[in-house]
Design an enzyme around this catalytic site. Structure first.
Site, PDB file in Angstrom:
ATOM      1  N   LYS A 113       0.819  -1.209   0.000  1.00  0.00           N
ATOM      2  CA  LYS A 113       0.000   0.000   0.000  1.00  0.00           C
ATOM      3  C   LYS A 113       0.861   1.272   0.000  1.00  0.00           C
ATOM      4  CE  LYS A 113      -4.097  -2.143   0.736  1.00  0.00           C
ATOM      5  NZ  LYS A 113      -3.746  -3.553   0.559  1.00  0.00           N
TER       6      LYS A 113
HETATM    7  C1  LIG Z   1      -4.286  -4.684  -0.023  1.00  0.00           C
HETATM    8  C2  LIG Z   1      -3.482  -5.932  -0.073  1.00  0.00           C
HETATM    9  C3  LIG Z   1      -3.720  -6.921  -1.052  1.00  0.00           C
HETATM   10  C4  LIG Z   1      -4.840  -6.820  -2.068  1.00  0.00           C
HETATM   11  O1  LIG Z   1      -4.596  -5.850  -3.049  1.00  0.00           O
HETATM   12  P1  LIG Z   1      -5.789  -5.327  -3.989  1.00  0.00           P
HETATM   13  O2  LIG Z   1      -5.207  -4.203  -4.759  1.00  0.00           O
HETATM   14  O3  LIG Z   1      -6.874  -4.870  -3.045  1.00  0.00           O
HETATM   15  O4  LIG Z   1      -6.230  -6.448  -4.842  1.00  0.00           O
HETATM   16  C5  LIG Z   1      -2.900  -8.042  -1.065  1.00  0.00           C
HETATM   17  N1  LIG Z   1      -1.923  -8.194  -0.145  1.00  0.00           N
HETATM   18  C6  LIG Z   1      -1.670  -7.279   0.811  1.00  0.00           C
HETATM   19  C7  LIG Z   1      -0.594  -7.530   1.811  1.00  0.00           C
HETATM   20  C8  LIG Z   1      -2.427  -6.105   0.879  1.00  0.00           C
HETATM   21  O5  LIG Z   1      -2.184  -5.206   1.851  1.00  0.00           O
END
Ligand SMILES: *Cc1c(COP(=O)(O)O)cnc(C)c1O
Length: 497
Positions: A113
């Site tokens: 993120k």
């Molecule tokens: C948010 C997240 C995901 C999922 O990603 P999306 O873009 O919502 O598909 C997968 N792994 C981790 C560790 C995340 O924080």
């Protein structure tokens, strides 16, 4: 470059408006009217550039209403070695069998993120200057763990903004809780809610649509905004790392220029894998996009049958950031696959809202089948994958990335495809230390998270990342919790203080 809405293709907004508004008025998501292309020459020229320059090159195609100076300011403020523990920003680790793990967790919160939320505050404040100049922007976030912390780190002490994060009191991992309650910064508030993630999310939605609150905030020149993954300002930064990785693999002579690659993504809200799709449309040579899910396998079924049905059991898994039954960003993919048919999109997503189910047409089913492979795995298989990859390659996967690796292995076994493959790694294993430690054969005999990850360090010879280690000695600033009906009061008290 103009943006339309998935539910109104004749809408015309520039990127600043799309980023400030987040969601368009009729409830659709902002999408670029035309996907900009990178020529072969441009892709080749990226090979010798730094991450910042590659980011600049991609952003300048999408955010055409930003000046060069503004864009430079955004990318340089976000992607530097103060915020990331490597000057490469994203690292690539080569495993056996033509697999390249794209580590997207070298930022301040150790999850992918950060790749978007480190730059979003700059994109948002720059956009706000162009559209709603002079207003204070307050970000509200409901989080199940990773997004909240990444948003806090992104927005802390950014002039003209403040941020308030709500998380379910008993619904995040011990490390995630520690990361949030020790958050530094003078414009931040963190609030535990007596309830689950849905309570937090509904509470935040209610605050956004409350006229009384809106009036009080307007009187104080405050505009509420969100850092949600449907915001175009979070999606655009994710396209960068796929483009960058392709250029880097060419530069490192791992692939030849023009060679196709597969991209595997552990998926929840469909943002990360959608960014890979955009990179492909821009001109990055892609063979297959592989969508990996955990037991909440609504996307696996959708891609394989064309029927999206959220009426199913919700599972709490060891990969909690993928525990999701409504993948919002899928709406953007379907918009593009229907060549911008806003009527169809409104119809399908109206049905999703009413009955939790819709079925796409044959044309879209065919396109989905050509572009994507989808699979899922259980918690047991996830842990077994962590175990095996550590044993065979001495590489420690987190619980989300392990889902991607497992689904890729299934894909390879089923198709025999030997195309070189990029696997998106979305979190550092120490963020989910308990499950990872168990997976490599450790015995859980303590409640103390730091004691546990010290054992994980010792037994695997890997290292706990500095930002996580540092939370141990930080003061807990945000204690206690609120009832869900008291969330509006918590926001107002914070914003008026
Ligand atoms: C948010 C997240 C995901 C999922 O990603 P999306 O873009 O919502 O598909 C997968 N792994 C981790 C560790 C995340 O924080």
């Amino acid at each position: 470059m103009d943006y339309a809405s998935t539910r109104n293709s004749s809408l015309k907004a520039d990127s600043a408006h799309a980023i400030v508004k987040g969601l368009s008025d009729e409830g659709g998501l902002y999408v670029p009217k035309e996907i900009p292309k990178l020529s072969e020459k441009e892709i080749l020229s990226l090979c010798d550039m730094s991450y910042v320059d590659r980011a600049y090159a991609v952003f300048s195609k999408y955010l055409t209403d930003f000046s060069d100076k503004e864009l430079r300011h955004c990318v340089e403020s976000a992607y530097n070695d103060k915020n990331f523990d490597t000057e490469n920003i994203a690292e690539i680790t080569k495993l056996s069998g033509g697999r390249y793990v794209l580590e997207l967790w070298h930022g301040p919160t150790c999850a992918f993120k950060d790749m978007a939320l480190q730059i979003l505050p700059y994109l948002l404040t720059t956009s706000a200057k162009k559209t709603v100049d002079g207003k204070h922007i307050s970000i509200l976030v409901a989080t199940s763990g990773d997004t909240g912390k990444a948003a806090l780190e992104g927005f802390k002490d950014v002039d003209g903004t403040s941020i308030c994060v709500f998380y379910p009191e008993d619904g995040v991992s011990p490390m995630q809780k520690r990361q949030m309650t020790t958050q530094s910064g003078n414009n931040v508030n963190v609030c535990a809610v007596k309830g689950n993630f849905d309570d937090c999310q509904n509470g935040v939605k209610a605050i956004f649509t409350d006229n009384d609150i809106a009036e009080q905030l307007a009187a104080n020149n405050i505009l509420l905004s969100s850092a949600n993954s449907i915001n175009w300002g979070r999606l655009a930064p994710q396209i960068v790392y796929y483009v960058s990785t392709y250029a880097q693999l060419v530069k490192d002579k791992e692939i030849t220029f023009g060679e196709k690659v597969n991209i595997v993504v552990p998926t929840g809200n469909f943002g990360n894998i959608l960014a890979a799709y955009y990179a492909m449309l821009m001109g990055i040579p892609v063979n297959r996009l592989i969508c990996a899910s955990n037991s909440n396998n609504v996307l696996t079924d959708f891609i394989n049958t064309g029927v999206y049905d959220r009426n199913r059991k919700f599972y709490t898994t060891v990969s909690p950031s993928m525990d999701i039954l409504i993948s919002s960003n899928l709406e953007r993919l379907l918009y593009h696959l229907t060549d911008g048919n806003d009527k169809l999109i409104s119809d399908w997503f109206g049905k999703l809202k009413e009955s939790g189910r819709y079925e796409v047409n044959d044309d879209v089913k065919k396109k989905l089948g050509e572009l994507f492979f989808a699979g899922w795995c259980s918690d047991e298989q996830t842990k077994a994958q962590i175990h095996d990859t550590f044993k065979n390659e001495h590489y420690l996967l987190d619980t989300h990335t392990a889902v991607a690796v497992k689904v890729y292995e299934d894909y390879k076994a089923k198709t025999g495809d030997t195309t070189k493959t990029i696997i998106a790694s979305t979190a550092n294993p120490y963020k989910f230390g308990r499950a990872v430690y168990e997976a490599v054969g450790g015995k859980i005999d303590t409640d103390d998270e730091f004691e546990l990850i010290a054992k994980l360090e010792k037994e695997t010879g890997t290292k706990i990342p500095e930002p996580l280690a540092a939370t141990r000695n930080k003061e807990v600033r945000f204690k206690g919790s609120v009832e869900k009906q008291d969330m509006p009061r918590a926001v107002l008290d914070f914003l008026k203080s």
